[in-house]
Scaffold this motif. Structure first.
Motif, short mmCIF file in Angstrom:
data_model
loop_
_atom_site.label_atom_id
_atom_site.label_comp_id
_atom_site.label_asym_id
_atom_site.label_seq_id
_atom_site.Cartn_x
_atom_site.Cartn_y
_atom_site.Cartn_z
N PHE A 13 0.82 -1.04 0.13
CA PHE A 13 0.10 0.15 -0.10
C PHE A 13 0.89 1.11 0.09
N ILE A 14 0.40 2.37 -0.95
CA ILE A 14 1.18 3.55 -0.83
C ILE A 14 0.53 4.60 -0.44
N ALA A 15 0.84 5.50 0.12
CA ALA A 15 0.06 6.69 0.74
C ALA A 15 1.01 7.96 0.57
N PRO A 16 0.49 8.77 -0.48
CA PRO A 16 -0.68 8.82 -1.34
C PRO A 16 -0.46 8.06 -2.70
N GLY A 17 0.89 8.00 -2.92
CA GLY A 17 1.43 7.27 -4.11
C GLY A 17 1.23 8.24 -5.13
N ASN A 18 1.51 7.60 -6.38
CA ASN A 18 1.40 8.18 -7.73
C ASN A 18 0.73 7.39 -8.94
N ILE A 62 0.44 12.58 3.95
CA ILE A 62 1.66 11.94 4.54
C ILE A 62 1.85 12.56 6.02
N THR A 63 0.97 13.48 6.48
CA THR A 63 1.21 13.96 7.87
C THR A 63 -0.18 13.74 8.67
N ASN A 64 -0.96 13.00 8.05
CA ASN A 64 -2.39 12.72 8.81
C ASN A 64 -1.90 11.41 9.49
N PHE A 65 -1.24 11.41 10.72
CA PHE A 65 -1.03 10.20 11.32
C PHE A 65 -1.81 9.41 11.88
N GLU A 66 -3.10 9.85 12.31
CA GLU A 66 -4.14 9.05 12.55
C GLU A 66 -4.81 8.30 11.62
N LYS A 67 -4.94 8.78 10.32
CA LYS A 67 -5.56 8.21 9.45
C LYS A 67 -4.65 7.19 8.76
N LEU A 68 -3.20 7.49 8.78
CA LEU A 68 -2.38 6.42 8.45
C LEU A 68 -2.46 5.29 9.43
N ALA A 69 -2.50 5.52 10.59
CA ALA A 69 -2.44 4.33 11.67
C ALA A 69 -3.78 3.51 11.56
N ASP A 70 -4.92 4.28 11.16
CA ASP A 70 -6.06 3.45 10.78
C ASP A 70 -5.98 2.41 9.68
N GLU A 96 9.03 15.13 5.84
CA GLU A 96 8.22 16.01 6.47
C GLU A 96 7.56 14.98 7.77
N PRO A 97 6.96 13.84 7.39
CA PRO A 97 6.33 13.03 8.53
C PRO A 97 7.21 12.55 9.49
N LEU A 98 8.65 12.32 9.06
CA LEU A 98 9.56 12.03 10.26
C LEU A 98 9.85 13.23 11.14
N VAL A 99 10.03 14.43 10.59
CA VAL A 99 10.41 15.38 11.39
C VAL A 99 9.37 15.90 12.21
N LYS A 100 8.02 15.65 11.89
CA LYS A 100 6.76 15.98 12.71
C LYS A 100 6.75 14.68 13.61
N GLY A 101 7.30 13.63 13.72
CA GLY A 101 7.28 12.48 14.49
C GLY A 101 6.31 11.39 14.41
N ILE A 102 6.16 10.95 13.15
CA ILE A 102 5.33 10.01 12.89
C ILE A 102 5.66 8.44 13.40
N VAL A 103 7.17 8.42 13.65
CA VAL A 103 7.93 7.21 14.45
C VAL A 103 7.44 7.17 15.59
N ASP A 104 7.55 8.29 16.43
CA ASP A 104 6.85 8.40 17.95
C ASP A 104 5.56 8.12 18.09
N TYR A 105 4.71 8.54 16.99
CA TYR A 105 3.21 8.43 17.23
C TYR A 105 3.00 6.95 17.09
N PHE A 106 3.56 6.39 15.98
CA PHE A 106 3.39 4.99 16.02
C PHE A 106 3.87 4.02 17.17
N ASN A 107 5.07 4.28 17.59
CA ASN A 107 5.73 3.59 18.77
C ASN A 107 4.87 3.79 19.79
#
Length: 432
Positions: free
Chosen positions: A29-34, A48-56, A72-83
């Motif tokens: 799966f690719i979000a959002p992809g091309n 790519i920065t909608n962590f809640e929808k990515l997690a869902d 951008e999602p890395l700098v904004k903390g996506i890894v922290d959010y998932f963990n």
């Protein structure tokens, strides 16, 4: 296993192409992809920065591995959010935490990190509105050219090489007092200009061990002969003829190993790719910048040369077992040429119909960058539209084949450089 790849550019199409070659990849799966990634997996229309929808989406699609492409999602903390999320903490996610991603997200943080761990880089000072006058005086006393860098992420446009004091003062004023780059430019790093040849090295690390990937060089200027405005990248080559065993040893001992040790000493959680931009001056390496992910368009030449199973590499990284990875590399040269929309990197039009993307040539690949499907046809959707990649016995052969493939594809007002790798095609492959 089911895998989620986050991103939408040429880097992500290349990574999707590589991930689907693994027997361990059941569904991608690719979000959002091309339009290109849609042919390899299922695109998800999620920011790519909608962590809640990515997690869902990960829960819904039973995702076991998440690979974050852009910064951008890395700098904004996506890894922290998932963990930290009870629903997703069991999922392997590839990328550094927000604190570690500050190596890219903050020029000031990165320079301080290098200074602390004795990693060679250009001399520098930092300034904000609070010490603006000191910055003005510092510029006046600085040798030319002088480099001004917006501290935060500025879409690749936050670095200014100023050839005069008037230009430097004007840019300094625009950044800090007039918010040229918004919050990203509220702090400015002013540093010495380093002359030499730029290159990039890439490592995959679990924060303890690391492996090196093939090196590369990208071409930022819009015009041939490296002229005109900076872009997100007009092409790349790998390997580099001048990157011999002696220089590689220096890069490892002076740059890579102190960086990895610095991550450990500063308790920075880092599981993913680290891009190190270097300036080679008189055969000595200096760090220009860190990126907390793979580069683009460097990915388009580095990943095709990697013959390992990428999914296996990512799983070992997530499990802190990078020491078990043995990198396998295709010895051939690879050249990537980027097709862009007319007017890029300034104003350009989208929605141009693209013909020829289904071309199939031996030793060649076409990766989508800014494309989408509209009314059953593939159209341009960004400044950088697609990437022509080719293998060859040397850079000259690869460049000629990539150029030939590029000539088979067309959209209105398409532009590209025909001189990618030019300095290595001449007799002197050791540029000064």
């Amino acid at each position: 296993m089911n895998i989620l790849l986050i991103g939408a550019g040429g880097r992500e199409h290349t990574l999707a192409w590589k991930l689907t070659q693994s027997s361990q990849c059941e569904k991608l799966f690719i979000a959002p992809g091309n339009a290109g990634t849609a042919r390899l997996g299922t695109n998800l229309e999620i920011d790519i920065t909608n962590f809640e929808k990515l997690a869902d989406a990960c829960i819904q699609e039973d995702i076991k591995l998440v690979f974050v492409g852009p910064e951008e999602p890395l700098v904004k903390g996506i890894v922290d959010y998932f963990n930290k999320n009870e629903k997703t903490k069991h999922i392997h996610i590839i990328g550094p935490t927000a604190r570690s991603a500050a190596l890219e997200g903050s020029k000031s943080f990165a320079k301080d990190f290098m200074k602390k761990h004795n990693i060679p880089t250009a001399a520098y000072q930092e300034f904000t509105a609070d010490n603006f006058k000191e910055g003005v005086d510092y510029i006046q006393q600085h040798s030319l050219p002088v480099v001004l860098k917006a501290d935060g992420l500025a879409a690749g446009k936050g670095v200014m090489i100023c050839q005069s004091y008037l230009e430097a003062q004007a840019e300094f004023d625009l950044m800090i007092l007039r918010s040229k780059f918004g919050e990203a430019g509220k702090r400015v790093v002013i540093e010495d200009f380093l002359s030499g040849i730029e290159m990039s090295v890439f490592v995959l690390t679990d924060g303890i061990s690391y492996v090196m990937l093939p090196e590369a060089k990208d071409y930022k200027r819009i015009g041939e002969g490296d002229t005109g405005l900076n872009t997100g990248g007009m092409g790349a080559v790998s390997p580099l003829p001048f990157f011999d065993a002696i220089l590689e040893k220096k890069v490892i001992e002076k740059i890579i190993e102190p960086t990895i040790k610095g991550l450990q000493q500063d308790n920075m959680d880092y599981k993913g790719f680290l891009f190190i931009g270097l300036m080679i001056k008189e055969n000595e390496p200096f760090v220009i910048e860190y990126n907390c992910r793979l580069g683009d368009p460097e990915t388009e030449v580095v990943i095709p040369r990697l013959t390992n199973d990428l999914v296996n590499m990512l799983l070992l990284t997530a499990q802190s077992r990078v020491n078990e990875i043995e990198i396998e590399i295709d010895a051939r040269s690879a050249v990537a040429i980027v097709a862009v929309s007319g007017g890029y990197p300034a104003e350009y039009k989208k929605g141009k119909s693209i013909q020829g993307l289904d071309i199939s040539l031996d030793e060649c690949m076409l990766f989508h960058a800014g494309t989408e499907v509209k009314d059953d046809e593939i159209v341009s959707n960004s400044g950088r539209v697609f990437v022509s990649v080719a293998f060859g016995s040397d850079i000259k052969d690869a460049s000629e084949l990539a150029d030939y493939q590029m000539q088979q594809v067309y959209f209105e007002d398409m532009k590209y450089r025909r001189d990618i790798g030019y300095e290595f095609i001449k007799e002197n492959i050791f540029p000064k």
